[in-house]
Design a protein around this motif. Structure first.
Motif, PDB file in Angstrom:
ATOM      1  N   UNK A  16       0.836  -1.222  -0.128  1.00 15.33           N
ATOM      2  CA  UNK A  16       0.005   0.044   0.009  1.00 15.33           C
ATOM      3  C   UNK A  16       0.912   1.310   0.055  1.00 15.33           C
ATOM      4  N   UNK A  17       0.269   2.381   0.158  1.00 17.63           N
ATOM      5  CA  UNK A  17       0.850   3.816  -0.063  1.00 17.63           C
ATOM      6  C   UNK A  17       1.791   3.753   1.194  1.00 17.63           C
ATOM      7  N   UNK A 156       3.355   3.314  -9.290  1.00 20.57           N
ATOM      8  CA  UNK A 156       2.805   3.949 -10.789  1.00 20.57           C
ATOM      9  C   UNK A 156       1.402   4.794 -10.302  1.00 20.57           C
ATOM     10  N   UNK A 157       0.544   4.073  -9.388  1.00 19.47           N
ATOM     11  CA  UNK A 157      -0.657   4.860  -9.074  1.00 19.47           C
ATOM     12  C   UNK A 157      -0.370   6.065  -8.132  1.00 19.47           C
ATOM     13  N   UNK A 158       0.695   6.126  -7.296  1.00 20.95           N
ATOM     14  CA  UNK A 158       0.985   7.642  -6.844  1.00 20.95           C
ATOM     15  C   UNK A 158       1.552   8.276  -7.557  1.00 20.95           C
ATOM     16  N   UNK A 280      -6.065   6.906  -7.104  1.00 25.49           N
ATOM     17  CA  UNK A 280      -5.728   6.454  -5.608  1.00 25.49           C
ATOM     18  C   UNK A 280      -6.291   5.033  -5.310  1.00 25.49           C
ATOM     19  N   UNK A 281      -7.477   4.939  -5.661  1.00 26.57           N
ATOM     20  CA  UNK A 281      -8.359   3.618  -5.556  1.00 26.57           C
ATOM     21  C   UNK A 281      -7.712   2.435  -6.322  1.00 26.57           C
ATOM     22  N   UNK A 282      -7.322   2.733  -7.623  1.00 26.97           N
ATOM     23  CA  UNK A 282      -6.644   1.880  -8.278  1.00 26.97           C
ATOM     24  C   UNK A 282      -5.667   1.166  -7.491  1.00 26.97           C
ATOM     25  N   UNK A 283      -4.839   2.078  -7.015  1.00 28.16           N
ATOM     26  CA  UNK A 283      -3.391   1.689  -6.485  1.00 28.16           C
ATOM     27  C   UNK A 283      -3.649   0.926  -5.129  1.00 28.16           C
ATOM     28  N   UNK A 327     -12.612   9.327 -14.829  1.00 33.71           N
ATOM     29  CA  UNK A 327     -12.285   8.012 -13.759  1.00 33.71           C
ATOM     30  C   UNK A 327     -11.555   7.100 -14.654  1.00 33.71           C
ATOM     31  N   UNK A 328     -11.462   7.178 -15.861  1.00 30.85           N
ATOM     32  CA  UNK A 328     -10.738   6.108 -16.640  1.00 30.85           C
ATOM     33  C   UNK A 328      -9.259   6.624 -16.993  1.00 30.85           C
TER      34      UNK A 328
END
Length: 432
Positions: A16-17, A156-158, A280-283, A327-328
């Motif tokens: 997680x983050x 990568x999400x961050x 954020x949610x995807x990560x 969102x995409x």
């Protein structure tokens, strides 16, 4: 020579983050990188505001900004390749200095009433010398998390959320400084942040990947673009860039046509906010599906969102549609960067990341130009069809050629301490 942190190092445990930001040394490069990346979204708008203020022509302002964007898209990957070969600091320091000097020249030429062609001469090096800090940060994450590939998706999400943050705050800063002071001050602030942030980021050499060095005599090191999968992703990101360019122009035109021009920034901000939240949610999700499957699904969702924009009857409906479309965005970016990391060798990762970033910039320039032409001829609603066309072509390419995104068969690599680093991301990509 620096080595990747071993798999069993207790300082890298967790997911997680929180675990990501506890990675030793991460804050030493994240904070200066943020300062250096923030101006990335200020340059184009700053040029438009300056040139329009000094010449009164939106057409000339847009053309000068487009030259800077195209120069950045074409030269950025070459600086990324040099960074892989000679080290990030060796490339970044002269780059930010050239960028600051070129922006200063552009301001002086515009303010002195110099011929229009001289503005293009200054804009080209200003765009070409935009530091590829986002790609360099991603390369540092790959270097730091090489023994923990599962955490790379979070990294990568961050980074995608950080990109969206800069694209929300950057234009606000450029517009605010231009309104309160002067467009010249806005561009000066952009150059100063780039220079100071870039130099501070370059100084943290301890967290940077080890440069590969020049190729051996008689051998030519292949470009990251030699990978068919990287070329496919660059094409898909080109389509993604057309969405950014189209929305910047079309939202503004739609809001002005509705008599609420001042709300255009809010609408675009909600589009970017939707992307940030989704990123954020995807990560946070421990994905079981393959990255190739997720890439196609996220891109299809993007095309679906773009397909509704042109039909919106009013600004409220357009705002909701833009929020859905946003969102995409981040999930598509995150998955694309995850895939490209598995397609190239360690010595070409920064270059690969910059090809994707450059493709977005080129798509942005093409999208804004094409949408502007359609808006002038047929009205603001038709401008949104450029986003649908660009993203639709990207989806067709991804669906028909998704087999190119399979990572090459990995070879086990021995690192310092005798440990074996397994290419888990590559295996995940092949299963996708």
């Amino acid at each position: 020579m620096a080595a990747r942190r071993p798999v069993d190092d207790p300082t890298t445990s967790g997911t997680g983050y929180g675990a990501l930001l506890r990675t030793p040394g991460s804050w030493t490069f994240l904070l200066p990188a943020l300062a250096a990346r923030l101006p990335y979204a200020m340059l184009s708008l700053g040029i438009v505001l300056l040139v329009h203020d000094t010449t009164g022509s939106y057409g000339l302002a847009g053309s000068v900004a487009a030259v800077a964007a195209v120069a950045q898209a074409l030269v950025g990957p070459q600086t990324g390749r040099l960074a892989d070969r000679y080290g990030q600091a060796a490339v970044l320091v002269p780059t930010v200095v050239v960028h600051a000097l070129a922006v200063a020249a552009l301001v002086l030429l515009a303010r002195s009433g110099a011929p229009d062609w001289t503005l293009f001469l200054a804009a080209a090096p200003a765009g070409a010398a935009v530091p590829q800090v986002g790609a360099m940060v991603r390369a540092r994450w790959v270097h730091r998390l090489g023994a923990r590939p599962a955490l790379l998706n979070t990294a990568f999400a961050f980074e995608s959320v950080t990109d969206e943050f800069t694209f929300v705050v950057g234009p606000m800063l450029a517009t605010g400084v231009a309104t309160l002071a002067d467009p010249s001050v806005g561009l000066a602030a952009e150059a100063a942040l780039t220079l100071l942030g870039g130099l501070a980021f370059a100084a943290r050499r301890d967290t940077a990947p080890v440069p590969t060095g020049p190729a051996a005599p008689g051998h030519r090191r292949a470009s990251a673009l030699a990978s068919p999968g990287v070329r496919l992703l660059a094409g898909a990101f080109l389509g993604l860039g057309t969405v950014f360019g189209t929305l910047q122009v079309s939202i503004t035109a739609f809001a002005e046509d509705a008599g609420s021009g001042g709300l255009s920034g809010l609408v675009y901000g909600l589009f970017a906010t939707g992307s940030m939240v989704a990123g954020v949610l995807y990560g946070l999700v421990p994905w079981r599906s393959g990255a190739r499957q997720r890439m196609v699904a996220c891109y299809a969702l993007l095309v679906l969102g773009c397909s509704t924009l042109w039909a919106m009857p009013n600004l409220v409906a357009l705002t909701a549609a833009c929020l859905f479309c946003g969102l995409a965005i981040a999930p598509t970016l995150i998955t694309g960067y995850t895939l490209v990391e598995s397609l190239v060798a360690d010595g070409a990762k920064t270059e690969a990341f910059t090809w994707l970033t450059g493709a977005i910039g080129l798509g942005l320039a093409l999208g804004s130009t094409a949408a502007g032409q359609l808006i002038d001829r047929s009205g603001p609603s038709l401008g949104f069809t450029v986003a649908l066309a660009g993203s639709g072509l990207g989806l067709v390419a991804l669906v028909t050629m998704r087999g190119l995104l399979a990572a090459p068969a990995p070879a086990a690599r021995t690192v310092a301490g005798g440990g074996i680093v397994r290419e888990q991301l590559a295996g995940a990509a092949r299963r996708g």
